[in-house]
Structures are given as C-alpha cells and as structure tokens.
Design an enzyme around this catalytic site. Structure first.
Site, PDB file in Angstrom:
ATOM      1  N   HIS A 100      22.118 -79.942  36.422  1.00  0.00           N
ATOM      2  CA  HIS A 100      23.429 -80.143  37.058  1.00  0.00           C
ATOM      3  C   HIS A 100      24.419 -80.763  36.078  1.00  0.00           C
ATOM      4  O   HIS A 100      25.570 -80.317  35.980  1.00  0.00           O
ATOM      5  CB  HIS A 100      23.281 -81.033  38.282  1.00  0.00           C
ATOM      6  CG  HIS A 100      24.585 -81.429  38.899  1.00  0.00           C
ATOM      7  ND1 HIS A 100      25.231 -80.660  39.849  1.00  0.00           N
ATOM      8  CD2 HIS A 100      25.377 -82.513  38.695  1.00  0.00           C
ATOM      9  CE1 HIS A 100      26.354 -81.247  40.190  1.00  0.00           C
ATOM     10  NE2 HIS A 100      26.474 -82.376  39.512  1.00  0.00           N
ATOM     11  N   GLU A 101      23.990 -81.791  35.353  1.00  0.00           N
ATOM     12  CA  GLU A 101      24.894 -82.438  34.406  1.00  0.00           C
ATOM     13  C   GLU A 101      25.279 -81.495  33.275  1.00  0.00           C
ATOM     14  O   GLU A 101      26.417 -81.512  32.799  1.00  0.00           O
ATOM     15  CB  GLU A 101      24.258 -83.717  33.851  1.00  0.00           C
ATOM     16  CG  GLU A 101      23.961 -84.775  34.901  1.00  0.00           C
ATOM     17  CD  GLU A 101      25.157 -85.096  35.789  1.00  0.00           C
ATOM     18  OE1 GLU A 101      26.310 -84.967  35.332  1.00  0.00           O
ATOM     19  OE2 GLU A 101      24.935 -85.473  36.954  1.00  0.00           O
ATOM     20  N   HIS A 104      28.166 -79.329  34.130  1.00  0.00           N
ATOM     21  CA  HIS A 104      29.494 -79.875  33.827  1.00  0.00           C
ATOM     22  C   HIS A 104      29.871 -79.604  32.372  1.00  0.00           C
ATOM     23  O   HIS A 104      31.037 -79.339  32.062  1.00  0.00           O
ATOM     24  CB  HIS A 104      29.517 -81.382  34.094  1.00  0.00           C
ATOM     25  CG  HIS A 104      29.495 -81.731  35.546  1.00  0.00           C
ATOM     26  ND1 HIS A 104      30.373 -81.187  36.468  1.00  0.00           N
ATOM     27  CD2 HIS A 104      28.709 -82.588  36.247  1.00  0.00           C
ATOM     28  CE1 HIS A 104      30.126 -81.691  37.665  1.00  0.00           C
ATOM     29  NE2 HIS A 104      29.114 -82.540  37.551  1.00  0.00           N
ATOM     30  N   HIS A 108      33.093 -77.594  30.988  1.00  0.00           N
ATOM     31  CA  HIS A 108      33.977 -78.101  29.945  1.00  0.00           C
ATOM     32  C   HIS A 108      34.137 -77.078  28.830  1.00  0.00           C
ATOM     33  O   HIS A 108      35.252 -76.843  28.335  1.00  0.00           O
ATOM     34  CB  HIS A 108      33.421 -79.415  29.391  1.00  0.00           C
ATOM     35  CG  HIS A 108      34.382 -80.143  28.503  1.00  0.00           C
ATOM     36  ND1 HIS A 108      34.002 -81.221  27.735  1.00  0.00           N
ATOM     37  CD2 HIS A 108      35.702 -79.964  28.252  1.00  0.00           C
ATOM     38  CE1 HIS A 108      35.050 -81.676  27.056  1.00  0.00           C
ATOM     39  NE2 HIS A 108      36.090 -80.920  27.351  1.00  0.00           N
TER      40      HIS A 108
END
Length: 230
Positions: A100-101, A104, A108
């Site tokens: 999940h991280e 991100h 980006h």
C-alpha cells in the site's frame, strides 16, 4: 447560542464511536493477519523493494520507522517508511501494508493529480488547521461573526483535505493489490486476506472524513443560529 451541545452532537458522538470501531477493526485485522505467514516468505521490505523495482522507481528508498502502524510514504524524501511490525515481517498483513505504501510512491512517480493536490495542501493546512478552532472559539466568545466565519473557512480546508485523501488511499490500495497479484508476491488465495487488511485501514479514513464533515456542518449551524439571533 449553544456551543457544547447542538442538534449535531448526537450524530457526532455516533461518528466518533464508528471511528473507534474502525480503529479497533484495523488493529484486530493487523494482529490476526500479522500472525499468518505469507506463502512466498517475503518480508514487507522485500515486497516494497520488488514493487519499486518493477515500476522503475529506483530512486525511492525503503526504511524502518519506529512505532506500530506508523507506515507512510514521504514524498519530500521519496522514501517508503515501514513500521517495526512490517519492515522485517513476512506476514500477510505486513506484505499488504508495505505494498500500500509503495502504491503511494507509484502515485508520486506518475504525478497522480489528487496526491499532488494533497501534497500542496499540507503546508497551508499546517497553519490554518491549528488556527481554525481558536478563531471559532474567539468568534463565539466575542460575538465576532467575522472571526467565526474565518475559522469555519479554515476548517473547511481541513474537510477538503480529508476528502482528497479518500480517493488517494483507495487508489493506493488498488495499486497494491494489483502489484501483489501481478508480480506473484503472494498467492492468489492470499489476496482476499490482504484486501481485508487494506479495507479496514481505509475505513479509518472514511470515519475521519465523516467526522470532519459533520463538525463543519455543526459550525455552519452555529454560525447561522448566531446570525438569526443578531
């Protein structure tokens, strides 16, 4: 003019209880699936690094961070930071959170518009979110509708941030599950378990956005009541 108790208070109390329930659900699912090893035997760090490589994000670092469920992606440092229970753990929960991280980080890397917007909102809200409650309180104490309205407008920015965050988080989870499956980092049978972990985490953001929206409506109600009494 009522301040501590309004017609919105019971609804807000219910929302706070639901938020508490969402937090407990996250902790419960993370604890449960944190005890179940992922079949591939990969740690959160390994999964994060694998997804980053496969998406050409060689300039994004993966680092451990103290705390429980303190995982996050830092866009200014271009770093995925994984908590102690994720970084070196090979559980289903750890793998899901790590992916999940990295979701991100992928956002980006592709300039996902809502992530960019959220990033730009942060420095402004670091100032206005702290001022909002004081302006609202001062507006009530001194019967200064201008101060109160300014506080409400500042708080509306907080609500906007919460609602921008929702699709950002949902999209990161969607990307995470897709990468886990596409790269074979977990078995197909483990995808539903990973989805349960990420869904529980998403509910905390839904609860936070709901509470913020209800608080904004309460402030608007107080403001309109004050104008009616003037």
């Amino acid at each position: 003019m009522p301040f501590l108790y309004t017609p919105w208070t019971p609804v807000l109390l219910l929302a706070f209880l639901l938020s508490l329930g969402a937090q407990l659900l996250v902790q419960s699912r993370f604890a449960h699936y944190g005890q179940i090893p992922a079949s591939r035997g990969l740690t959160g760090r390994s999964v994060a690094e694998a997804i980053l490589r496969q998406n050409g994000l060689y300039d994004v670092a993966v680092e451990p961070v103290p705390g429980s469920l303190s995982d996050h992606y830092d866009p200014t440092e271009r770093t995925v930071r994984l908590s102690e229970g994720v970084y070196d753990s090979a559980s289903i929960a750890a793998v899901a959170v790590a992916a999940h991280e990295v979701g991100h980080a992928i956002q980006h890397g592709t300039n996902y518009p809502l992530l960019v917007l959220r990033h730009h909102l942060v420095p402004v809200l670091n100032i206005t979110s702290g001022l909002a409650p004081w302006l609202i309180l001062a507006g009530i104490l001194f019967k200064a509708s201008g101060l109160f309205l300014l506080g409400v407008l500042f708080f509306a920015g907080v609500v906007l941030f919460h609602f921008v965050t929702l699709p950002v988080e949902f999209d990161a989870s969607r990307r995470a599950l897709r990468e886990l499956e596409r790269l074979g980092l977990v078995s197909p049978a483990e995808i539903p378990a990973a989805r349960k972990v990420l869904t529980a985490a998403a509910l905390t953001y839904v609860a936070a956005a709901t509470i913020a929206a209800l608080q904004l409506l309460e402030y608007i109600w107080i403001f309109t009541q004050g104008r009616d009494e003037a």
